[in-house]
Design an enzyme around this catalytic site. Structure first.
Site, short mmCIF file in Angstrom:
data_model
loop_
_atom_site.label_atom_id
_atom_site.label_comp_id
_atom_site.label_asym_id
_atom_site.label_seq_id
_atom_site.Cartn_x
_atom_site.Cartn_y
_atom_site.Cartn_z
N SER A 1 100.06 47.43 -25.07
CA SER A 1 100.87 48.49 -25.68
C SER A 1 100.35 49.88 -25.32
O SER A 1 99.18 50.07 -25.00
CB SER A 1 100.85 48.34 -27.20
OG SER A 1 101.35 47.09 -27.59
N1 SAH Z 1 97.94 42.95 -28.58
C1 SAH Z 1 98.13 42.83 -27.17
C2 SAH Z 1 99.61 42.95 -26.81
C3 SAH Z 1 100.01 41.84 -25.91
S1 SAH Z 1 101.75 41.60 -25.66
C4 SAH Z 1 97.27 43.80 -26.38
O1 SAH Z 1 96.60 44.64 -27.00
O2 SAH Z 1 97.22 43.72 -25.16
C5 SAH Z 1 102.13 40.32 -26.80
C6 SAH Z 1 101.39 39.03 -26.65
O3 SAH Z 1 101.89 38.13 -27.64
C7 SAH Z 1 101.58 38.32 -25.31
O4 SAH Z 1 100.34 38.06 -24.73
C8 SAH Z 1 102.30 37.01 -25.70
O5 SAH Z 1 101.95 35.91 -24.90
C9 SAH Z 1 101.83 36.83 -27.12
N2 SAH Z 1 102.65 35.95 -27.94
C10 SAH Z 1 104.01 35.85 -27.98
N3 SAH Z 1 104.39 34.92 -28.88
C11 SAH Z 1 103.24 34.42 -29.43
C12 SAH Z 1 102.97 33.43 -30.43
N4 SAH Z 1 103.94 32.75 -31.05
N5 SAH Z 1 101.67 33.19 -30.75
C13 SAH Z 1 100.66 33.85 -30.13
N6 SAH Z 1 100.86 34.79 -29.18
C14 SAH Z 1 102.13 35.08 -28.83
#
Ligand code: SAH
Length: 218
Positions: free
Chosen positions: A66
């Protein structure tokens, strides 16, 4: 001679001043955490020079880290204290978990894509974030064995608030979760009280999809 990490430190300071403080975030813990965590190490080498820019960046597997301001704003909204235990759904690069780990006692973070889970785990070890517990699983089911949590942050967009996560909150607990369709969402802040759940909207946002039993189906 000035080394690379000094250059990144300067960029980080500028990021905090121009993107975070200038937009009104004054919480001292949040600002200190953003000044400390080495964001450039959470992206691939090819993107390190862009790591302190005012935008999200790709991290592989069609996922993103993000924008710095969103990370700061969501962290602020969690109203964290040093003895809190916090659950994150969507580890991704690990950056958001690291920011929270700078502030609280322990962070539990769940990722559903194996390669991202492994990469983040290795990075946490290398950077000595020993208070981050990782798990490879569908985070929409919550983490019953480690619950309740003082705060929960969902960093992917969901069609609705996953019910198990509300169950995983302490009374007095806070949660932030982007809710909407796959193109845009409303950032919802939830507070669990004795008498039920209070919700307020923090404004529009755009996240990748939360995929799982209580999120989007593949
Ligand atoms: N907090 C992260 C943002 C990553 S984007 C950062 O600081 O980089 C969102 C992430 O959520 C992705 O890696 C995706 O694979 C994960 N995601 C999506 N659905 C999910 C679920 N049901 N359980 C765990 N992770 C999930």
């Amino acid at each position: 001679m000035e080394n690379k990490s000094k250059i990144y430190e300067k960029r980080r300071e500028e990021m905090v001043r121009k993107q975070i403080e200038a937009r009104g975030i004054r919480n001292a813990d949040v600002l200190a955490a953003m000044r400390k965590a080495p964001r450039h190490l959470f992206v691939s080498e090819a993107l390190m020079d862009q790591a302190y820019g005012d935008y999200p960046l790709p991290i592989g597997e069609q996922q993103t880290i993000s924008q710095p301001y969103i990370v700061a704003e969501m962290t602020r909204a969690l109203e964290l204290s040093s003895d809190d235990r916090v659950l994150e759904i969507g580890t991704g690069s690990g950056y958001q978990a690291a920011i929270i780990a700078e502030i609280v006692y322990r962070v539990y973070t769940i990722e559903r894509i194996h390669s991202l889970y492994i990469r983040a785990r290795k990075l946490f070890d290398r950077l000595r974030y020993h208070n981050i517990v990782t798990r490879y699983s569908d985070g929409t089911n919550g983490w019953k064995d480690e619950s309740p949590f003082d705060a929960i942050i969902v960093t992917a967009g969901s069609p609705s608030i996953p019910e198990p996560l509300i169950d995983n909150l302490t009374v007095g607990g806070r949660m932030v979760v982007p809710v909407g369709d796959q193109f845009s969402q409303d950032l919802i802040k939830i507070r669990k009280t004795e008498s039920g759940v209070r919700k307020e909207s923090m404004g529009g946002c755009r996240f990748v999809k939360l995929v799982g039993e209580h999120g989007w189906k593949e």
